[in-house]
Every structure is written in structure tokens, then in C-alpha cells.
Design an enzyme around this catalytic site. Structure first.
Site, PDB file in Angstrom:
ATOM      1  N   HIS A  96       0.976  -1.142   0.219  1.00 49.83           N
ATOM      2  CA  HIS A  96      -0.011   0.054  -0.120  1.00 49.83           C
ATOM      3  C   HIS A  96       0.807   1.304  -0.062  1.00 49.83           C
ATOM      4  O   HIS A  96       0.281   2.268  -0.412  1.00 49.83           O
ATOM      5  CB  HIS A  96      -0.938  -0.129   1.179  1.00 49.83           C
ATOM      6  CG  HIS A  96      -2.017  -0.912   0.860  1.00 49.83           C
ATOM      7  ND1 HIS A  96      -3.506  -0.731   1.276  1.00 49.83           N
ATOM      8  CD2 HIS A  96      -2.389  -2.200   0.383  1.00 49.83           C
ATOM      9  CE1 HIS A  96      -4.203  -1.482   1.163  1.00 49.83           C
ATOM     10  NE2 HIS A  96      -3.411  -2.519   0.328  1.00 49.83           N
ATOM     11  N   HIS A 259      -1.607 -12.463  -2.033  1.00 49.45           N
ATOM     12  CA  HIS A 259      -2.590 -13.227  -1.274  1.00 49.45           C
ATOM     13  C   HIS A 259      -2.075 -14.717  -0.923  1.00 49.45           C
ATOM     14  O   HIS A 259      -3.173 -15.412  -0.496  1.00 49.45           O
ATOM     15  CB  HIS A 259      -3.981 -13.134  -1.955  1.00 49.45           C
ATOM     16  CG  HIS A 259      -4.443 -11.769  -2.168  1.00 49.45           C
ATOM     17  ND1 HIS A 259      -5.507 -11.131  -2.757  1.00 49.45           N
ATOM     18  CD2 HIS A 259      -4.215 -10.656  -1.437  1.00 49.45           C
ATOM     19  CE1 HIS A 259      -5.825 -10.033  -2.546  1.00 49.45           C
ATOM     20  NE2 HIS A 259      -4.828  -9.542  -1.562  1.00 49.45           N
TER      21      HIS A 259
END
Ligand code: HEM
Length: 738
Positions: A96, A259
Site C-alpha cells: 500500500h 494473497h
């Protein structure tokens, strides 16, 4: 009355020259303490690259990594680690931090540590990352000025991945922290955020901003606008990841690789339990936000995105579990406890994922709508299948894409610090190393300048050097004169560079180079020669106006080859405008012009990209005009009768009250032209653009224009022009500056 152009401009401009950050912040956080009354922060800390470099290079990165590794598994009661390991959480933090990068103007990314400041620190998508940074505080405290937050967050992402079983491709330091939010970045219209209506969602963001929706790093996990359609999600993913220069393979590698780790958090309804984001939180929360009243509020009860669950059976280990899970099952929609749409296997027996906190409890794996895009979109499917069948190919693709993701905004390899820096990648715009034994000396410089001026005019040489060096952008440190890429596609064909004329100049300079390099051991690169010849032309122009100056020159640039240049990746550097050359390109859909930026706002943005102050911007515009360096040979703004001379005539004539300016009838699609006439006789004297007239109309710029127009300022004008010119020529010489 507002002009037609003014009226047509909306505030979709992609940078903050027409709109202030504070107005945005004031709307969102009315109680936020306003610090604007105080001067800008002058820290006795490392806030420039040279002093940071010195301190960073003294670090033992091995020791720093060990310290970070220690944090990984030291679970804190105030934010307990899922599965006893903070690795996945830190990977999300690094992603992020880096993922705001956008290619079109090089803004965003992790290069400044801006995740600590509003609005990014409070974006819904960055939920609970305030805790990730606090977990790292002991490390930051220990290393202080030697390790910026920007570097620490990315290094921590790497250590996290390594501690979960995958060697990374490398790490480079060199991110220098900012102390307040950047004033020049427009992240999107901050009217409505994602979290305000999970499922209904906020404003759709315009190309070319990074994300599709405000408050998101990239795309909505539940599908576009909350619509759980994996194919439409694939479309959004492709659009947004390509804005960060990621192709399909890199995109799949990143999402699947990311993920492979961790879990989503959505223990209960955020609307009922979660408090304000950090910037809006109460004073005693000390910068923490999103405090949850749901049970313990942490660990098994944590609420972040509102989605809930993990993708693999072993979420703290690098393995092929993501693709195994994706392909093993058919998927059906379900709702998380927080009410978000996600997917679980149709086979209700599947219960393979251990709970992150509760002994003996296990769950079904989950997928987001965006994860299913990697299986449903035909092109992504091919890539996913290949990665599933070839774990080594997947691992290599992830490592390389992760390095690109986290280092894209750091610029060329010459800005990369430390002993863990891997070889230059094509997206880092590599240049060959310089052979100092062939370095030219002062006498050679004098000879080469004279030879260039014999073959080309002052204006030709000034324009070519400017075209070469002014491709630099301070946001991601790409472009600039080094590499001499002005000789190569795509830069040689950019309209702003007047390609036909450029070709003539480059051919002439190649002859000069050939003659010089054929004589002895000293060699001049085209990259150096272009700058050197431009410097000679500036000196000649100053001399013609009666000022004797020498423009500083430092040899050491080398020439990149076409093979070392990624044409597609380099194309984003093409200026759609350049006020210094009085150039305004046609308004293309989604160009800054189309998004409502005025010509003068675009000039300010270019000045920002070149790292210039208001004064430096002004003196360069004034000097470039009297030299006659407009693109396309236009005479707009050339307010002098001595074209080709470096003089303060532009400012003198702009401030001359005998001239009256009126908007001209010839209003083109993108450009407003003004006519300057003699107030007494009505005789037409000049033509000018908005970029020219802004120096008389804007009060701050007018103050500078008056300074340079004054009779006692002729010498100072030339001196300042030379200094600003040299700054532009040297912008990308990290080898010299740092
Ligand atoms: C389509 C793009 C992506 C979407 C929509 C997305 C969305 C999300 C969401 C909603 C969460 C759950 C956050 C929470 O509730 O705690 C999450 C977790 C996570 N994401 Fe992504 N993500 C994307 C791509 C990536 C990429 C490219 C990476 C890294 C390379 C990544 C790494 C992670 C990690 C490691 C977690 C787990 C964090 C933890 O365990 O605390 N994601 N992602």
C-alpha cells in the site's frame, strides 16, 4: 468576464496547482489542527538525499534486517499477530505504501514515506496500517535519521516475505522522508470515500489517476462498484495495474503472490463498531484510528476491510497454496460477518484454513471477486495456469514484480543505495557506466562548444539541450539528459521537440563528436555534447547582450542504446505541454489539459517536475523567450526586438504600461492567444499566451517580473538564468549531486 477557456476548465486537474490540499483536508477533518501559520519544517534531520545517503550507507543492513525479523513474531497485545506472525500485515503495508505510484506523472509511491500523512494515512483501503507502522516504531527509533520511514516500510515488506520462505530480488534504500503531506498531489475528488458506502461506493476515478475509486489503492475487492462480477473486476484490475506499468503477468504474480499470505478482517459490521480514521480520531488515541468496539476489537475480532478469511491453508508460508485453492474448487458467493460479498468453495465440507487466533477452529478458504478475476478472465487464466503448474516461474515473476512495485518510484540505479541493490532493470532506464579515463577537460569543452556553434544556431542548441534535460521529472526521477535518449525513439519524435529540426541538430553534433573522438584518448558522449553545446549557446546569447558568463559543466554522461530503452515505458514522459518553450499540445482525452488544467497550471507543474522555485521558473521563461526557444518556431511571448540574445527584455516589455493586452479572436482548441497593442497608436506590437501573461497578472509572479525588469537587474537576470539553466541540466546527475 471569465474567458471561454477559463469557463471550460473544471477542477479535475491531476495536480494541486489550482486547488489546495488544505481545502480538501478542512472538508474532511474540520477539527484538524492547522499548522500552516508556522514556517515549513526545518529539521536538523536528514531531509536531503546527500545527508541521508551518508547516514544510510553506514547502516549494517544485515543487523537492521535481523531487528525487523525479531519484530515479525513478537506479538503485541494491543494488535496481536495473526498466526503469531506479522509478515502478511507488513507485506500489505509495503504494497500500500508503494501502490499509489502512477506512471503518467510519476507521483505517488513509497519514495517519501507519505503513508504517514493525510489523506493516505486515513484512506479506508489503508485501514489499520497505522498499527503496522507503530509495530515498527522500535526499529525506527533505534535507527533514527539513518533509516527513513519510506525505506523502513519497503525493507520490512522484503524481510516479511523472506521470513515466510521466499528470497527477494533485492532492496535499495534512498527514500527521503517528507515532513508534511505533499502539496502537489491530487489523489482524486475527495467527496465520497469507499467506506462511506461499502457496496455502493464512491466516485469513479478518472484516467490516469492510480486507483479506480477514491480511498482505494487500486480496485474494489468486491468488484466494480460492489458488483461481484469477476470479468468486470478483471477490466478494472487491468486498467489500474497498467497505470503502474504492470503487464498481465506481473499483475497476476503480484495479486496471487500477495494473497498467498495473510487474511482479510471483517469480524463484524464496520458501520456499527469502527471509529474514525486516524486523522479524524480523538486526541487521546494518539494517531490511532479505526478503533473498534466489537468485542476485543483486535485479533479474532478485528475489522479492517470487512471481508473475512484467508486464501491458503498456510497463510504465513510462501507456497503454491493460492493457485491450488483457486483451481481446486468451484466458488459461490457468500457474505462475510461484516456483510461484504466474498466467495467460498461450493463444497461445504472444505474446512482447511486454521483460525488465525483460536486453537482448534478452522474455516473454509475465501476468494475475493478480484481474485476470481485471475481465473475467469481468459488472459489472466493462461498466466495463472502457467504459474500453478510452474511454481518456480511464479516465484521468479513475483520476486521481480515485487521489486518493480516497491522500487519503481526511486528512479535510476544511481539513486539506489546499499549493498542489496540488484543489477539495473530495463524499467530503471539504465545507462552505461562512465569511463573516467576518457573524461574531457576544460580546453576540450571550449573547443567542442565552438565547433557546435559553427554548425548550429544559438536557438537550435538551446532548444536541443533543453529538450534533452527537461524530460526529467522530480516525482520518480526519470528522464533527463543522461543517456542521451533524445537521439532515440520515442523522445526523438515527440512533437514538442520539433523532430525535423532536432534531427538536423543531432546530425551536426554527431559530426562534431566524430571529429573530436577520432583525434585521441578523450571521448565525448552525445549526452554530454548536447548539454555542453547548449551551455555554449547560452553563453553566446548572453555575450550578444553584453554579458560575459560561463555556464558550469560537469562531464560524465553516457549514451544509452535503443536496447536499453523501453519505448512504451519511456513514452509516459512525453510532455503534453512545456510553458518554457511556449508549447501546449492538443487536448487529448484524459490529458491534463482535458482534465481542466490551464496552460499556466501546466507550466507550474513542469517547473515542479524540474525542481524549480518560482524565481527559477520565471527567469528561465523570460530568458528562453528572448533567446527565441519556442517550440514550432512561434513568436508568441518573444517580447524583444533582439531575438537570440539573453536579456531581461521579456520582463521589461511585459511590465511596460504603453502596451495594452486583449484576448485575440483566434482562440484555438487548447490555447488562448493575446495581442499586445500600443495604447496610443493602437499598433500591434506582440502576441502572447496565457503562460506569458501570467507573469504580469499573478501578483506573486508579477513581483518577480518587476524585479527582473528593473534597470539594475540586467546582470543579475543573466546570472540567475545561468544558475537555473544549470540546475535543469544537472537534475539527473545523481552521481555528482549525491
Ligand atoms: C486486485 C488487487 C488487490 C485487492 C483488491 C486487494 C484487496 C485486499 C483486501 C481487501 C485485503 C484484506 C485487508 C484486511 O481486511 O485486513 C487484502 C489483504 C492482503 N493483501 Fe491484497 N489486494 C490486492 C492486491 C494485493 C497485492 C498486489 C498484494 C501484494 C503483492 C497484496 C497483499 C495483501 C496481503 C499480504 C494481505 C493480507 C494482510 C494481512 O494478513 O493482514 N494484495 N487485500
Amino acid at each position: 468576464m471569465a474567458s471561454a477557456v477559463d469557463a471550460a476548465k473544471q477542477s479535475r486537474c491531476p495536480f494541486h496547482t489550482q486547488k489546495t490540499v488544505s481545502s480538501v483536508e478542512a472538508t474532511w477533518w474540520p477539527n484538524k489542527l492547522d499548522l500552516k501559520g508556522l514556517p515549513k519544517t526545518q529539521h536538523a534531520t536528514a531531509n536531503d538525499i546527500a545527508s541521508y545517503k551518508e547516514k544510510f550507507l553506514k547502516l549494517d543492513l544485515g543487523e537492521v534486517k535481523k531487528d525487523i525479523e525479531g519484530i515479525m513474531t513478537s506479538s503485541q497485545k494491543w494488535w496481536p499477530a495473526d498466526y503469531g506472525h506479522y509478515g502478511p500485515f507488513f507485506v500489505r503495508m509495503a504494497w500500500h505504501a508503494a501502490g499509489t505510484y502512477r506512471t503518467f506523472d510519476g507521483r505517488g509511491g513509497s519514495g517519501t514515506g507519505n503513508l504517514r500523512f493525510a489523506p493516505l494515512n486515513s484512506w479506508p483501503d489503508n485501514g489499520n496500517l497505522d498499527k503496522a507502522r507503530r509495530l515498527l516504531w522500535p526499529i525506527k527509533k533505534k535507527y533514527g535519521e539513518s533509516l527513513s520511514w519510506g525505506d523502513l516500510m519497503i525493507l520490512t515488506g522484503n524481510v516479511a516475505i523472506e521470513s515466510m520462505g521466499l528470497e527477494t530480488f533485492g532492496f535499495a534504500g534512498g527514500r527521503v522522508d517528507i515532513w508534511e503531506p505533499e502539496a502537489d498531489v491530487y489523489w482524486g475528488p475527495e467527496k465520497k470515500w469507499l467506506a462511506a458506502e461499502r457496496g455502493g461506493l464512491g466516485d469513479k476515478l478518472d484516467q490516469p489517476l492510480g486507483a479506480v475509486q477514491m480511498g482505494l489503492i487500486y480496485v474494489n475487492p468486491e468488484g466494480p462498484g460492489g458488483n461481484p462480477d469477476p470479468l468486470q473486476a478483471a477490466h478494472d484490475i487491468r486498467t489500474t495495474f497498467s497505470r503502474m506499468a504492470m503487464n498481465d503477468e506481473e499483475t497476476v504474480a503480484l495479486i496471487a503472490g500477495g494473497h498467498t499470505f495473510g487474511k482479510a478482517h471483517g469480524a463484524a459490521d464496520p458501520g456499527a463498531h469502527v471509529g474514525p480514521e486516524p486523522e479524524g480520531a480523538r486526541i487521546h488515541e494518539q494517531g490511532f484510528g479505526w478503533t473498534s468496539t466489537y468485542k476485543s476489537g483486535v485479533g479474532a475480532d478485528a475489522i479492517t476491510s470487512g471481508l473475512e478469511g484467508a486464501w491458503t491453508d498456510n497463510p504465513t508460508k510462501w507456497d503454491n497454496g493460492y493457485f491450488d485453492t483457486l483451481f481446486k474448487y468451484e466458488w459461490e458467493q457468500t457474505k462475510s460477518p461484516a456483510g461484504a460479498t466474498q466467495w467460498i468453495p461450493t463444497d461445504k465440507e472444505v474446512n482447511s484454513v486454521p483460525d488465525a487466533h483460536l486453537e482448534g477452529v478452522s474455516h473454509a478458504p475465501i476468494m475475493f471477486t478480484t481474485d476470481l478475476a485471475l481465473k475467469m478472465d481468459p488472459t489472466y487464466l493462461e498466466v495463472s495456469k502457467n504459474f500453478h503448474e510452474n511454481p518456480d516461474v511464479f516465484a521468479t515473476a513475483f520476486k521481480k514484480a515485487w521489486f518493480k512495485l516497491t522500487h519503481r518510484d526511486l528512479g535510476p540505479v544511481s539513486r539506489c543505495l546499499g549493498g542489496l541493490v540488484p543489477p539495473a532493470q530495463i524499467w530503471q532506464d539504465p545507462v552505461p557506466s562512465f569511463d573516467s579515463s576518457t573524461k574531457i577537460e576544460d580546453a576540450d569543452v571550449t573547443e567542442l562548444k565552438a565547433a557546435a556553434l559553427e554548425k548550429c544556431s544559438v536557438v537550435q542548441l538551446v532548444k536541443t539541450a533543453w529538450a534533452s534535460a527537461s524530460s526529467y521529472r522530480s516525482t520518480d526521477h526519470r528522464g533527463g539528459a543522461n543517456g542521451g535518449r533524445i537521439r532515440l525513439e520515442p523522445q526523438s519524435s515527440w512533437k514538442v521537440n520539433d523532430p525535423e529540426d532536432l534531427k538536423v541538430v543531432l546530425t551536426a553534433l554527431e559530426e562534431v563528436q566524430g571529429t573530436f573522438n577520432g583525434k585521441g584518448d578523450k571521448k565525448v558522449s552525445m549526452a554530454d555534447l548536447i548539454v555542453l553545446a547548449g551551455n555554449g549557446a547560452v553563453e553566446a546569447a548572453a555575450n550578444a547582450a553584453g554579458n560575459d558568463v560561463t555556464v558550469p559543466f560537469v562531464a560524465g554522461r553516457t549514451d544509452a542504446s535503443a536496447e536499453e530503452t523501453d519505448v512504451a515505458s519511456f513514452s509516459v514522459l512525453e510532455p503534453t505541454s512545456d510553458g518554457f518553450r511556449n508549447y501546449l499540445g492538443m487536448s487529448q482525452p484524459n490529458s491534463p489539459q482535458d482534465m481542466g488544467a490551464t496552460a499556466e497550471a501546466l507550466l507550474v507543474d513542469r517547473a515542479h517536475m524540474l525542481g524549480l522555485s518560482k524565481g527559477e521558473m520565471s527567469v528561465l521563461v523570460g530568458g528562453m523567450r528572448t533567446i527565441g526557444a519556442n517550440a514550432g518556431g512561434s513568436s508568441n511571448g518573444i517580447l524583444t526586438s533582439n531575438v537570440g540574445q539573453l536579456s531581461n527584455d521579456f520582463f521589461v516589455n511585459l511590465c511596460d504600461m504603453s502596451t495594452a493586452w486583449t484576448p485575440s479572436a483566434e482562440l484555438t482548441q487548447v490555447e488562448e492567444i493575446f495581442t499586445g497593442t500600443d495604447r496610443e497608436t493602437g499598433e500591434e506590437k506582440w502576441k502572447a499566451t496565457r503562460v506569458d501573461l501570467i507573469f504580469g497578472s499573478n501578483s506573486e509572479l508579477r513581483a518577480i517580473a518587476e524585479f527582473y525588469a528593473s534597470d539594475d537587474c540586467k546582470g543579475k537576470f543573466v546570472e540567475d538564468f545561468v544558475a537555473a539553466w544549470n540546475k535543469v541540466m544537472m537534475n539527473d546527475r545523481f552521481d555528482v549531486v549525491a
